[in-house]
Scaffold this motif. Structure first.
Motif, PDB file in Angstrom:
ATOM      1  N   UNK A 123      84.065  44.051  53.412  1.00 22.62           N
ATOM      2  CA  UNK A 123      84.814  43.196  54.329  1.00 22.62           C
ATOM      3  C   UNK A 123      86.308  43.389  54.097  1.00 22.62           C
ATOM      4  N   UNK A 124      87.047  43.574  55.192  1.00 17.68           N
ATOM      5  CA  UNK A 124      88.496  43.721  55.124  1.00 17.68           C
ATOM      6  C   UNK A 124      89.150  42.564  55.870  1.00 17.68           C
ATOM      7  N   UNK A 125      90.292  42.084  55.349  1.00 18.82           N
ATOM      8  CA  UNK A 125      90.984  40.990  56.008  1.00 18.82           C
ATOM      9  C   UNK A 125      92.490  41.173  55.964  1.00 18.82           C
ATOM     10  N   UNK A 126      93.164  40.705  57.011  1.00 14.30           N
ATOM     11  CA  UNK A 126      94.627  40.783  57.080  1.00 14.30           C
ATOM     12  C   UNK A 126      95.159  39.527  57.747  1.00 14.30           C
ATOM     13  N   UNK A 127      96.133  38.879  57.115  1.00 11.44           N
ATOM     14  CA  UNK A 127      96.799  37.696  57.670  1.00 11.44           C
ATOM     15  C   UNK A 127      98.305  37.917  57.693  1.00 11.44           C
ATOM     16  N   UNK A 128      98.968  37.306  58.655  1.00 13.03           N
ATOM     17  CA  UNK A 128     100.429  37.225  58.664  1.00 13.03           C
ATOM     18  C   UNK A 128     100.792  35.763  58.908  1.00 13.03           C
ATOM     19  N   UNK A 129     101.681  35.225  58.069  1.00 12.08           N
ATOM     20  CA  UNK A 129     102.021  33.800  58.102  1.00 12.08           C
ATOM     21  C   UNK A 129     103.530  33.641  58.164  1.00 12.08           C
ATOM     22  N   UNK A 130     103.991  32.783  59.053  1.00  8.37           N
ATOM     23  CA  UNK A 130     105.414  32.486  59.209  1.00  8.37           C
ATOM     24  C   UNK A 130     105.683  31.054  58.753  1.00  8.37           C
ATOM     25  N   UNK A 131     106.615  30.885  57.833  1.00  9.81           N
ATOM     26  CA  UNK A 131     106.993  29.573  57.327  1.00  9.81           C
ATOM     27  C   UNK A 131     108.453  29.324  57.661  1.00  9.81           C
ATOM     28  N   UNK A 132     108.727  28.260  58.387  1.00 14.85           N
ATOM     29  CA  UNK A 132     110.094  27.983  58.851  1.00 14.85           C
ATOM     30  C   UNK A 132     110.830  27.062  57.871  1.00 14.85           C
ATOM     31  N   UNK A 133     111.252  27.648  56.759  1.00 18.41           N
ATOM     32  CA  UNK A 133     111.967  26.886  55.737  1.00 18.41           C
ATOM     33  C   UNK A 133     113.309  26.364  56.251  1.00 18.41           C
ATOM     34  N   UNK A 134     113.939  27.075  57.164  1.00 20.70           N
ATOM     35  CA  UNK A 134     115.259  26.656  57.636  1.00 20.70           C
ATOM     36  C   UNK A 134     115.209  25.331  58.393  1.00 20.70           C
ATOM     37  N   UNK A 135     114.021  24.930  58.852  1.00 22.08           N
ATOM     38  CA  UNK A 135     113.877  23.665  59.548  1.00 22.08           C
ATOM     39  C   UNK A 135     113.759  22.472  58.621  1.00 22.08           C
ATOM     40  N   UNK A 136     113.738  22.724  57.312  1.00 22.67           N
ATOM     41  CA  UNK A 136     113.654  21.654  56.316  1.00 22.67           C
ATOM     42  C   UNK A 136     115.021  21.517  55.657  1.00 22.67           C
ATOM     43  N   UNK A 137     115.665  20.397  55.896  1.00 27.73           N
ATOM     44  CA  UNK A 137     117.048  20.207  55.451  1.00 27.73           C
ATOM     45  C   UNK A 137     117.214  20.426  53.951  1.00 27.73           C
ATOM     46  N   UNK A 138     116.234  20.000  53.169  1.00 23.39           N
ATOM     47  CA  UNK A 138     116.347  20.079  51.715  1.00 23.39           C
ATOM     48  C   UNK A 138     116.400  21.513  51.193  1.00 23.39           C
ATOM     49  N   UNK A 139     115.899  22.480  51.971  1.00 26.15           N
ATOM     50  CA  UNK A 139     115.894  23.868  51.516  1.00 26.15           C
ATOM     51  C   UNK A 139     116.931  24.731  52.229  1.00 26.15           C
ATOM     52  N   UNK A 140     117.647  24.154  53.155  1.00 27.75           N
ATOM     53  CA  UNK A 140     118.520  24.922  54.031  1.00 27.75           C
ATOM     54  C   UNK A 140     119.778  25.391  53.314  1.00 27.75           C
ATOM     55  N   UNK A 141     120.586  26.157  54.034  1.00 28.48           N
ATOM     56  CA  UNK A 141     121.859  26.604  53.495  1.00 28.48           C
ATOM     57  C   UNK A 141     122.788  25.415  53.265  1.00 28.48           C
ATOM     58  N   UNK A 142     122.644  24.378  54.083  1.00 26.24           N
ATOM     59  CA  UNK A 142     123.444  23.170  53.905  1.00 26.24           C
ATOM     60  C   UNK A 142     123.215  22.564  52.526  1.00 26.24           C
ATOM     61  N   UNK A 143     121.974  22.606  52.060  1.00 22.59           N
ATOM     62  CA  UNK A 143     121.654  22.075  50.733  1.00 22.59           C
ATOM     63  C   UNK A 143     122.088  23.022  49.629  1.00 22.59           C
ATOM     64  N   UNK A 144     122.409  24.251  49.991  1.00 21.29           N
ATOM     65  CA  UNK A 144     122.846  25.215  49.001  1.00 21.29           C
ATOM     66  C   UNK A 144     121.785  26.170  48.525  1.00 21.29           C
ATOM     67  N   UNK A 145     120.523  25.954  48.935  1.00 21.41           N
ATOM     68  CA  UNK A 145     119.447  26.818  48.485  1.00 21.41           C
ATOM     69  C   UNK A 145     119.356  28.110  49.288  1.00 21.41           C
TER      70      UNK A 145
END
Length: 391
Positions: free
Chosen positions: A265-287
């Motif tokens: 069995x072979x499997x392939x996934x692609x996942x997109x996580x929108x970290x920029x939409x979370x204020x605590x992780x954004x450039x504004x927070x410095x991260x």
């Protein structure tokens, strides 16, 4: 030394904030795989439901697995060394051993409707061997950020080869931080220790899974952003400029699985996580956490009756740039590649034991820009074990 501290006072503040968000592997603060079966294949599972915890990855997968339950845990092992922090010769070391439990129950009400309850989560803890700024009476850096969720799910089989699933993501966060240093007009100062704080939020989880032919699976998922409540105490100082909360990011993905023969069995996934939409992780927070695409590739092979072996990899661009090294000193998710393997051994007719291991590659980041001179070196990985039983 004090001149250096004044020059990098902003960096001190960012590092204090950074304690709040230690990170996992190639997926930000999420695990490479939601359970031991998925981890063994690099985290693959959107179009490849395996075992009672299948709904964690794709809610629609619940209709394609047997009635049963699964319980397990993954152990996260981390060693970190940061050199030349703020000024030459200021080296700090950290380590962590963190167990991460998981479970799932899957039950078919009838031929069309299946219910499931599974767990999901993320986060980490970190403990350094000395304060980031020596000689000023500050505490050692230590923090824990735990995100633990329960996902009640209902899945509907629209046709024998097509299902959809919907559910809730009920998220609890637990957070504490000690030794957080911030700049003041009088020089660096340490924030109060508020102890453990709790936050709560609820989001939506959606999935679809289609098997156009028995040997091929196609799936897609969407998990909404979860707006979390404020973390009491920290909302007034550490998180005051970030709304007082740590939300979970929006995430969506797609996958394909192929079974060329009865064993492979072979499997392939692609996942997109929108970290920029979370204020605590954004450039504004410095991260500076950027939106993040992860590619997961895995293979499973029936080596002999009752024994399936797995291997896989998870690949992504690191979720922060080298100019943000100072802000991410306490987020040791420096790797952009991982290798995984595992196996499932059948125990009698209804029971199975699954083992997995994940080793993160390329755990070194050399700072640039405002972070020039600071280097993070992290060595870490996971090992997991689970037991499942079919009803």
């Amino acid at each position: 030394m004090m001149n250096k501290l004044n020059i990098f006072s902003a960096g001190i503040c960012l590092i204090g904030l950074g304690i709040a968000f230690p990170a996992y592997a190639t997926d930000g603060y999420y695990l490479t795989g939601a359970n031991a079966r998925a981890t063994g294949m690099g985290g693959v599972g959107i179009a490849l439901p395996q075992g009672p915890e299948a709904a964690t990855i794709n809610p629609a997968g619940a209709t394609f697995v047997d009635n049963g339950f699964e319980i397990g845990a993954q152990l996260f092992i981390l060693n970190t060394r940061t050199t030349d922090l703020f000024f030459p010769g200021n080296d700090v070391k950290g380590h962590q051993y963190q167990p991460i439990p998981d479970f799932g129950v899957n039950y078919h009400l009838n031929d069309k409707v299946t219910i499931a309850v599974t767990s999901f989560g993320g986060g980490l803890g970190q403990s350094y061997n000395k304060p980031f700024v020596p000689g000023m009476g500050f505490s050692k850096e230590r923090a824990n950020f735990i995100q633990a969720g329960i996902a009640p799910t209902i899945a509907f089989k629209l046709r024998d080869n097509l299902s959809i699933g919907v559910g809730l993501g009920v998220v609890n966060e637990f957070f504490r931080a000690r030794g957080v240093i911030v700049p003041t007009p009088q020089g660096p100062a340490q924030l109060p220790n508020h102890g453990w704080s709790h936050a709560f939020g609820v989001g939506g989880r959606f999935g679809i899974l289609w098997k156009p032919v028995p040997a091929v699976g196609l799936g897609a998922t969407y998990f909404t952003k979860v707006h979390m409540s404020n973390l009491k105490g920290y909302e007034d100082d550490l998180l005051a400029g970030l709304g007082g909360s740590i939300d979970t990011p929006e995430q969506f993905g797609a996958g394909v699985s192929v079974k060329p023969n009865d064993r492979l069995t072979l499997g392939f996934d692609v996942i997109r996580t929108n970290w920029s939409g979370v204020k605590a992780f954004s450039e504004q927070a410095g991260f500076g956490w950027r939106d993040h695409t992860t590619f997961k590739l895995g293979v499973a092979y029936g080596l002999m009756p009752g024994l399936t072996v797995r291997a896989g990899t998870s690949l992504a661009k690191r979720h922060f740039g080298s100019e943000f090294v100072l802000a991410n000193v306490n987020t040791p998710g420096t790797s952009s590649k991982s290798l995984t393997f595992g196996f499932t051994k059948r125990l009698g007719e209804k029971d199975e034991l699954t083992f997995s291991a994940d080793y993160e590659l390329n755990g070194k980041v050399v700072g640039t820009g405002h972070s020039a001179g600071t280097v993070i070196r992290s060595r870490y990985g996971f090992t997991g074990l689970s037991f499942s039983h079919r009803f």
